[in-house]
Design an enzyme around this catalytic site. Sequence first.
Site, mmCIF file in Angstrom:
data_model
loop_
_atom_site.group_PDB
_atom_site.id
_atom_site.type_symbol
_atom_site.label_atom_id
_atom_site.label_comp_id
_atom_site.label_asym_id
_atom_site.label_seq_id
_atom_site.Cartn_x
_atom_site.Cartn_y
_atom_site.Cartn_z
ATOM 1 N N SER A 1 3.354 10.483 -6.899
ATOM 2 C CA SER A 1 4.194 9.696 -5.994
ATOM 3 C C SER A 1 5.620 9.657 -6.500
ATOM 4 O O SER A 1 5.869 9.707 -7.712
ATOM 5 C CB SER A 1 3.632 8.274 -5.945
ATOM 6 O OG SER A 1 4.565 7.398 -5.361
ATOM 7 N N TYR B 1 0.743 -0.156 -10.100
ATOM 8 C CA TYR B 1 0.397 1.027 -9.303
ATOM 9 C C TYR B 1 1.248 2.221 -9.733
ATOM 10 O O TYR B 1 0.733 3.308 -9.989
ATOM 11 C CB TYR B 1 0.632 0.749 -7.800
ATOM 12 C CG TYR B 1 0.796 2.008 -6.980
ATOM 13 C CD1 TYR B 1 -0.305 2.772 -6.635
ATOM 14 C CD2 TYR B 1 2.064 2.448 -6.593
ATOM 15 C CE1 TYR B 1 -0.147 3.949 -5.913
ATOM 16 C CE2 TYR B 1 2.230 3.607 -5.870
ATOM 17 C CZ TYR B 1 1.123 4.357 -5.533
ATOM 18 O OH TYR B 1 1.286 5.527 -4.835
ATOM 19 N N LYS C 1 0.332 6.057 -11.718
ATOM 20 C CA LYS C 1 0.712 7.430 -11.347
ATOM 21 C C LYS C 1 1.410 8.111 -12.523
ATOM 22 O O LYS C 1 1.171 9.288 -12.805
ATOM 23 C CB LYS C 1 1.607 7.424 -10.106
ATOM 24 C CG LYS C 1 0.896 6.995 -8.824
ATOM 25 C CD LYS C 1 -0.215 7.966 -8.419
ATOM 26 C CE LYS C 1 -1.000 7.486 -7.218
ATOM 27 N NZ LYS C 1 -2.173 8.329 -6.900
HETATM 28 C C1 UD1 Z 1 5.277 2.406 -1.929
HETATM 29 C C2 UD1 Z 1 5.413 3.200 -3.178
HETATM 30 C C3 UD1 Z 1 4.906 4.593 -2.945
HETATM 31 C C4 UD1 Z 1 3.485 4.522 -2.491
HETATM 32 C C5 UD1 Z 1 3.378 3.696 -1.238
HETATM 33 C C6 UD1 Z 1 1.910 3.580 -0.929
HETATM 34 C C7 UD1 Z 1 7.241 2.619 -4.644
HETATM 35 C C8 UD1 Z 1 8.702 2.720 -4.889
HETATM 36 N N1 UD1 Z 1 6.810 3.249 -3.554
HETATM 37 O O1 UD1 Z 1 6.188 2.939 -1.003
HETATM 38 O O2 UD1 Z 1 4.952 5.310 -4.132
HETATM 39 O O3 UD1 Z 1 2.995 5.807 -2.270
HETATM 40 O O4 UD1 Z 1 3.952 2.419 -1.469
HETATM 41 O O5 UD1 Z 1 1.541 2.414 -0.368
HETATM 42 O O6 UD1 Z 1 6.496 2.036 -5.379
HETATM 43 N N2 UD1 Z 1 9.131 -2.778 4.539
HETATM 44 C C9 UD1 Z 1 9.605 -3.834 5.288
HETATM 45 N N3 UD1 Z 1 8.719 -4.669 5.900
HETATM 46 C C10 UD1 Z 1 7.373 -4.488 5.814
HETATM 47 C C11 UD1 Z 1 6.888 -3.391 5.056
HETATM 48 C C12 UD1 Z 1 7.792 -2.555 4.431
HETATM 49 O O7 UD1 Z 1 10.820 -4.046 5.384
HETATM 50 O O8 UD1 Z 1 6.611 -5.274 6.371
HETATM 51 C C13 UD1 Z 1 10.083 -1.886 3.864
HETATM 52 C C14 UD1 Z 1 9.906 -1.867 2.372
HETATM 53 O O9 UD1 Z 1 10.579 -2.935 1.752
HETATM 54 C C15 UD1 Z 1 10.481 -0.509 2.036
HETATM 55 C C16 UD1 Z 1 10.124 0.341 3.256
HETATM 56 O O10 UD1 Z 1 9.852 -0.578 4.294
HETATM 57 O O11 UD1 Z 1 11.864 -0.572 1.937
HETATM 58 C C17 UD1 Z 1 8.904 1.202 3.030
HETATM 59 O O12 UD1 Z 1 7.882 0.374 2.500
HETATM 60 P P1 UD1 Z 1 6.387 0.897 2.311
HETATM 61 O O13 UD1 Z 1 5.904 1.566 3.538
HETATM 62 O O14 UD1 Z 1 5.596 -0.234 1.776
HETATM 63 O O15 UD1 Z 1 6.500 2.049 1.217
HETATM 64 P P2 UD1 Z 1 7.202 2.040 -0.222
HETATM 65 O O16 UD1 Z 1 7.238 0.678 -0.803
HETATM 66 O O17 UD1 Z 1 8.479 2.789 -0.107
#
Ligand code: UD1
Length: 340
Positions: free
Chosen positions: A126, A151, A155
């Site tokens: 990841s 997590y 990785k």
């Molecule tokens: C994270 C992990 C990634 C992992 C993935 C699997 C990190 C940096 N990244 O990705 O390695 O493979 O989870 O689950 O650890 N967001 C909102 N509102 C929400 C949900 C998400 O604003 O309700 C935003 C988050 O803050 C982020 C973006 O959307 O900025 C993407 O979030 P998400 O889909 O959870 O993925 P990552 O956190 O990037």
Amino acid sequence: MKKILVTGGAGYIGSHTVVELAQAGYEPVIIDDFVNSKESVLGGLREILGHDVPCHHVDCTNADALREVFRQEGDVAGVIHFAAFKAVGESVQKPLMYFQNNVGSLLTLIQVMTEAGVGNLVFSSSCTVYGAPDSLPVTEATPTKPATSPYGRTKQMCEDIVHDVSAAPGNQLHTILLRYFNPIGAHSSAKIGELPLGVPNNLVPFITQTAAGIREKLTINGDTYDTPDGTNIRDYIHVVDLAKAHITAVQRLLDRKATDVVETFNIGTGHGNSVLEVVKTFEEASGQKLNYVMGPPRPGDVPAIYADATKAADILGFKTETSLFDSLASAWKWQESLGK
Ligand code: UD1
């Protein structure tokens, strides 16, 4: 036909990879314990492929059960190891569970593969291994930073384990580590897709469930980051594009084309999009107005990360085919199919 064992093959990325493997002429065999996936995925695979995909209901930390799978399956050409827990927040609450499952399953798998004389492994890593990078985009040579969650640490540890095992005398293991950015979307058939159990942690399933009326509103995790619109930037890649990278990686291992016993590739689009851009693009792609509010930053989130995907393009011939718009349209089509 070359037989490829796919651990976590009933999961989100795993199931899409099983389809691509079968369609590329491989014989995928699923190993899954179904703690974070549903048996109905097997029905979706059958509908897409027109035949059943063999599946072993096995937890990869159970060495004896895994040995039995290898014994029954006989001639295994390689393994793609997806099986792992992946919820960042949960890993903070239950770190031991994450280390036991994510690290434990890799250790057990490598042990059993070695006993069985199977030497080809593709491992799901990841972009989380980069932590909060100093410069963007990140290349495979970008130094990894301390992980921001247990997590993420699993990785990093798994990558280290693969390197150490591969450097030992007499090593027979050849591995490709694929560092995924943010997989989204679903198969064009809408027969398989992401199936989060309970409240989704990830952005896109939360968006589609909100649009479907299952969730009241999306909370955007922070709008005061040092990014153009203040929201986080990620590299969103369509899950089928990501799945296809595994086929190329497997073929490279089987052809013994890899130049190192461990090779690492970023698998992303090379473009970053903000959370707000994803929300707006979703609204256009789905024709749905999304109810969202701004909230506080989520602990552990890095402000921005996206891939330099040049190495995968040059060496694997990898390129993404699906736009953000089409990826989000496919996620919506999948969500709608779930309602039916
Ligand atoms: C994270 C992990 C990634 C992992 C993935 C699997 C990190 C940096 N990244 O990705 O390695 O493979 O989870 O689950 O650890 N967001 C909102 N509102 C929400 C949900 C998400 O604003 O309700 C935003 C988050 O803050 C982020 C973006 O959307 O900025 C993407 O979030 P998400 O889909 O959870 O993925 P990552 O956190 O990037």
